[in-house]
Write a protein that holds these residues in place. Structure first.
Motif, PDB file in Angstrom:
ATOM      1  N   GLY A 164      46.867  49.924  34.932  1.00 37.16           N
ATOM      2  CA  GLY A 164      46.195  48.769  34.339  1.00 37.16           C
ATOM      3  C   GLY A 164      46.312  47.571  35.257  1.00 37.16           C
ATOM      4  O   GLY A 164      47.415  47.178  35.621  1.00 37.16           O
ATOM      5  N   ASN A 165      45.180  47.021  35.638  1.00 40.21           N
ATOM      6  CA  ASN A 165      45.157  45.798  36.443  1.00 40.21           C
ATOM      7  C   ASN A 165      44.816  44.651  35.493  1.00 40.21           C
ATOM      8  O   ASN A 165      43.661  44.473  35.130  1.00 40.21           O
ATOM      9  N   TRP A 166      45.842  43.922  35.117  1.00 44.57           N
ATOM     10  CA  TRP A 166      45.632  42.871  34.103  1.00 44.57           C
ATOM     11  C   TRP A 166      44.953  41.638  34.687  1.00 44.57           C
ATOM     12  O   TRP A 166      44.586  40.727  33.949  1.00 44.57           O
ATOM     13  N   LYS A 167      44.843  41.592  36.001  1.00 42.89           N
ATOM     14  CA  LYS A 167      44.244  40.438  36.689  1.00 42.89           C
ATOM     15  C   LYS A 167      44.915  39.143  36.208  1.00 42.89           C
ATOM     16  O   LYS A 167      46.099  39.164  35.855  1.00 42.89           O
ATOM     17  N   MET A 168      44.180  38.018  36.166  1.00 42.78           N
ATOM     18  CA  MET A 168      44.820  36.749  35.780  1.00 42.78           C
ATOM     19  C   MET A 168      44.604  36.499  34.286  1.00 42.78           C
ATOM     20  O   MET A 168      43.903  35.570  33.886  1.00 42.78           O
ATOM     21  N   GLY A 191      44.431  44.983  48.571  1.00 38.85           N
ATOM     22  CA  GLY A 191      43.034  44.938  49.002  1.00 38.85           C
ATOM     23  C   GLY A 191      42.018  45.039  47.880  1.00 38.85           C
ATOM     24  O   GLY A 191      40.905  45.537  48.096  1.00 38.85           O
ATOM     25  N   HIS A 192      42.369  44.556  46.688  1.00 36.15           N
ATOM     26  CA  HIS A 192      41.373  44.560  45.608  1.00 36.15           C
ATOM     27  C   HIS A 192      40.137  43.782  46.068  1.00 36.15           C
ATOM     28  O   HIS A 192      40.256  42.788  46.798  1.00 36.15           O
ATOM     29  N   SER A 193      38.976  44.186  45.614  1.00 35.59           N
ATOM     30  CA  SER A 193      37.729  43.549  46.098  1.00 35.59           C
ATOM     31  C   SER A 193      37.684  42.063  45.750  1.00 35.59           C
ATOM     32  O   SER A 193      37.062  41.278  46.465  1.00 35.59           O
ATOM     33  N   TYR A 214      39.117  53.986  44.533  1.00 38.62           N
ATOM     34  CA  TYR A 214      37.720  53.743  44.892  1.00 38.62           C
ATOM     35  C   TYR A 214      37.089  52.909  43.780  1.00 38.62           C
ATOM     36  O   TYR A 214      36.975  53.358  42.640  1.00 38.62           O
ATOM     37  N   GLU A 215      36.731  51.679  44.123  1.00 40.96           N
ATOM     38  CA  GLU A 215      36.175  50.771  43.126  1.00 40.96           C
ATOM     39  C   GLU A 215      34.857  50.176  43.637  1.00 40.96           C
ATOM     40  O   GLU A 215      34.872  49.183  44.372  1.00 40.96           O
ATOM     41  N   PRO A 216      33.727  50.792  43.271  1.00 41.42           N
ATOM     42  CA  PRO A 216      32.454  50.198  43.668  1.00 41.42           C
ATOM     43  C   PRO A 216      32.352  48.795  43.071  1.00 41.42           C
ATOM     44  O   PRO A 216      32.532  48.625  41.862  1.00 41.42           O
ATOM     45  N   TRP A 248      30.038  46.779  42.426  1.00 42.16           N
ATOM     46  CA  TRP A 248      28.979  46.572  41.422  1.00 42.16           C
ATOM     47  C   TRP A 248      29.362  47.120  40.052  1.00 42.16           C
ATOM     48  O   TRP A 248      28.702  46.812  39.064  1.00 42.16           O
ATOM     49  N   ALA A 249      30.429  47.890  39.992  1.00 41.84           N
ATOM     50  CA  ALA A 249      30.852  48.461  38.706  1.00 41.84           C
ATOM     51  C   ALA A 249      32.041  47.708  38.112  1.00 41.84           C
ATOM     52  O   ALA A 249      32.442  47.970  36.986  1.00 41.84           O
ATOM     53  N   ILE A 250      32.617  46.764  38.866  1.00 45.18           N
ATOM     54  CA  ILE A 250      33.825  46.080  38.387  1.00 45.18           C
ATOM     55  C   ILE A 250      33.476  44.958  37.421  1.00 45.18           C
ATOM     56  O   ILE A 250      32.760  44.022  37.781  1.00 45.18           O
ATOM     57  N   GLY A 251      33.966  45.106  36.201  1.00 46.22           N
ATOM     58  CA  GLY A 251      33.788  44.057  35.194  1.00 46.22           C
ATOM     59  C   GLY A 251      32.343  43.859  34.759  1.00 46.22           C
ATOM     60  O   GLY A 251      32.017  42.881  34.100  1.00 46.22           O
ATOM     61  N   THR A 252      31.468  44.779  35.129  1.00 41.31           N
ATOM     62  CA  THR A 252      30.048  44.599  34.830  1.00 41.31           C
ATOM     63  C   THR A 252      29.573  45.481  33.686  1.00 41.31           C
ATOM     64  O   THR A 252      28.476  45.298  33.185  1.00 41.31           O
ATOM     65  N   GLY A 264      37.860  53.167  39.840  1.00 43.90           N
ATOM     66  CA  GLY A 264      37.945  51.913  39.090  1.00 43.90           C
ATOM     67  C   GLY A 264      36.594  51.251  39.011  1.00 43.90           C
ATOM     68  O   GLY A 264      35.808  51.281  39.974  1.00 43.90           O
ATOM     69  N   GLY A 265      36.311  50.649  37.882  1.00 42.36           N
ATOM     70  CA  GLY A 265      35.033  49.955  37.680  1.00 42.36           C
ATOM     71  C   GLY A 265      34.467  50.314  36.326  1.00 42.36           C
ATOM     72  O   GLY A 265      33.850  51.363  36.172  1.00 42.36           O
ATOM     73  N   SER A 266      34.760  49.437  35.345  1.00 37.50           N
ATOM     74  CA  SER A 266      34.245  49.619  33.978  1.00 37.50           C
ATOM     75  C   SER A 266      34.630  50.954  33.352  1.00 37.50           C
ATOM     76  O   SER A 266      33.890  51.504  32.549  1.00 37.50           O
ATOM     77  N   MET A 267      35.809  51.467  33.711  1.00 34.80           N
ATOM     78  CA  MET A 267      36.275  52.668  33.014  1.00 34.80           C
ATOM     79  C   MET A 267      36.745  52.243  31.631  1.00 34.80           C
ATOM     80  O   MET A 267      37.370  51.193  31.464  1.00 34.80           O
ATOM     81  N   ASN A 268      36.411  53.052  30.631  1.00 35.49           N
ATOM     82  CA  ASN A 268      36.788  52.717  29.256  1.00 35.49           C
ATOM     83  C   ASN A 268      37.059  54.015  28.486  1.00 35.49           C
ATOM     84  O   ASN A 268      36.876  55.112  29.036  1.00 35.49           O
ATOM     85  N   GLY A 300      42.576  56.531  37.007  1.00 38.57           N
ATOM     86  CA  GLY A 300      41.767  55.321  37.000  1.00 38.57           C
ATOM     87  C   GLY A 300      42.581  54.059  37.225  1.00 38.57           C
ATOM     88  O   GLY A 300      43.775  53.999  36.903  1.00 38.57           O
ATOM     89  N   LEU A 301      41.915  53.070  37.822  1.00 37.95           N
ATOM     90  CA  LEU A 301      42.460  51.711  37.890  1.00 37.95           C
ATOM     91  C   LEU A 301      41.600  50.899  36.921  1.00 37.95           C
ATOM     92  O   LEU A 301      40.396  50.755  37.123  1.00 37.95           O
ATOM     93  N   ILE A 302      42.248  50.408  35.869  1.00 38.27           N
ATOM     94  CA  ILE A 302      41.516  49.862  34.740  1.00 38.27           C
ATOM     95  C   ILE A 302      41.710  48.361  34.651  1.00 38.27           C
ATOM     96  O   ILE A 302      42.854  47.895  34.595  1.00 38.27           O
ATOM     97  N   GLY A 303      40.630  47.612  34.597  1.00 36.96           N
ATOM     98  CA  GLY A 303      40.728  46.167  34.436  1.00 36.96           C
ATOM     99  C   GLY A 303      40.629  45.801  32.963  1.00 36.96           C
ATOM    100  O   GLY A 303      41.600  45.896  32.211  1.00 36.96           O
ATOM    101  N   GLY A 304      39.435  45.399  32.550  1.00 36.28           N
ATOM    102  CA  GLY A 304      39.207  44.899  31.195  1.00 36.28           C
ATOM    103  C   GLY A 304      39.823  45.753  30.090  1.00 36.28           C
ATOM    104  O   GLY A 304      40.483  45.232  29.183  1.00 36.28           O
ATOM    105  N   ALA A 305      39.627  47.062  30.176  1.00 28.73           N
ATOM    106  CA  ALA A 305      40.094  47.943  29.099  1.00 28.73           C
ATOM    107  C   ALA A 305      41.618  48.125  29.111  1.00 28.73           C
ATOM    108  O   ALA A 305      42.159  48.756  28.205  1.00 28.73           O
TER     109      ALA A 305
HETATM  110  P1  PGA Z   1      37.185  46.688  35.297  1.00 28.85           P
HETATM  111  O1  PGA Z   1      38.053  46.295  36.585  1.00 28.85           O
HETATM  112  O2  PGA Z   1      37.804  47.920  34.704  1.00 28.85           O
HETATM  113  O3  PGA Z   1      37.271  45.502  34.401  1.00 28.85           O
HETATM  114  O4  PGA Z   1      35.795  46.955  35.787  1.00 28.85           O
HETATM  115  C1  PGA Z   1      38.600  47.270  37.434  1.00 28.85           C
HETATM  116  C2  PGA Z   1      39.341  46.612  38.566  1.00 28.85           C
HETATM  117  O5  PGA Z   1      38.896  45.554  39.042  1.00 28.85           O
HETATM  118  O6  PGA Z   1      40.387  47.092  39.017  1.00 28.85           O
END
Ligand code: PGA
Length: 250
Positions: A8-12, A94-96, A166-168, A170-174, A210-214, A230-235
């Protein structure tokens, strides 16, 4: 056999209260998770607290970044040994968002990767292409270039105990997730590239998507041959969703 990982990448995001609740929620659901390695990466200021909460459980803790230097006059940076000192086993490198918003180049990312390893922290090394790059057909070239920076500095063996995410972009947080086929294609390319240099390293290397995995798409994505988690942001900010993804990974 590669152990599946859900990080889980909780970000800020979060506060003392919300993080306490999130950790309690994840801990409550851990009994149902036996195969997946579960990692949480909170904002740095909360690392000691989250490490404390994870103590005695199977939850591993990671940072969201790491300094490329080990100590000294680097205002605002946090070194790998400090992160280790407060209980980090992993570090996202190296997160995008770091690359795009804070100017981290391939070379700097490679140095951060090296700093993690020389201090005994396992990198979760992020790569991936922008929408424009995908549409120009250079996805593999971009991923290759990002990986080559690390290999040039550290050698391919450095990836043996590491994890690539691998985090495209265009799929991150979108909400625009890569299809399982799209993701698998890039994952297979990455593993093939490493295998050409060292088959054993490629075999053991975990490659996360990683990228909008839920909870709704995790099972199919992680079910692909070369997707090891998976590397999971929002979820990852809701215990229920994060646990559902961990379960899908089982
Ligand atoms: P996301 O983020 O799951 O919210 O798309 C993934 C990430 O940035 O690591």
């Amino acid at each position: 056999m590669r152990q599946v990982m859900v990080a889980g990448n909780w970000k800020m995001n979060g506060s003392s209260d919300s993080i306490k609740e999130l950790m309690a929620g994840i801990k409550d659901g851990l009994a149902a998770i036996s195969k997946a390695e579960v990692v949480v990466c909170p904002p740095a200021v909360y690392l000691p607290r989250v490490s404390g909460a994870a103590d005695g459980t199977s939850i591993k803790v990671g940072s969201q970044n790491i300094c490329d230097e080990d100590s000294g006059a680097f205002t605002g940076e946090i070194s790998a040994n400090m992160l280790k000192d407060v209980g980090c086993e992993y570090a996202i490198i190296g997160h995008s968002e770091r690359r795009a918003l804070y100017g981290e180049s391939d070379d700097l990312v490679a140095k951060r990767f090296a700093a993690a390893r020389r201090n005994g922290i396992k990198p979760i090394f992020c790569i991936g292409e922008s929408l424009e790059e995908r549409e120009s057909g250079i996805t593999n070239d971009v991923c290759s270039r990002q990986i080559d920076a690390v290999i040039a500095l550290e050698g391919v063996e450095a990836l043996a105990d590491g994890v690539i995410a691998y985090e495209p972009i265009w799929a991150i947080g979108t909400g625009k997730v890569a299809t399982p086929e799209q993701a698998q294609e890039v994952h297979a390319f990455i593993r093939g590239k490493i295998a050409a240099l060292n088959a054993d390293v490629a075999d053991g290397l975990r490659i996360l998507y990683g990228g909008s995995m839920n909870p709704g798409n995790a099972k199919e994505l992680i079910g692909q041959k070369d997707i090891d988690g998976g590397l999971i942001g929002g979820a990852s900010l809701k215990a229920e969703d994060f646990l559902a993804i961990c379960q899908a990974a089982e």
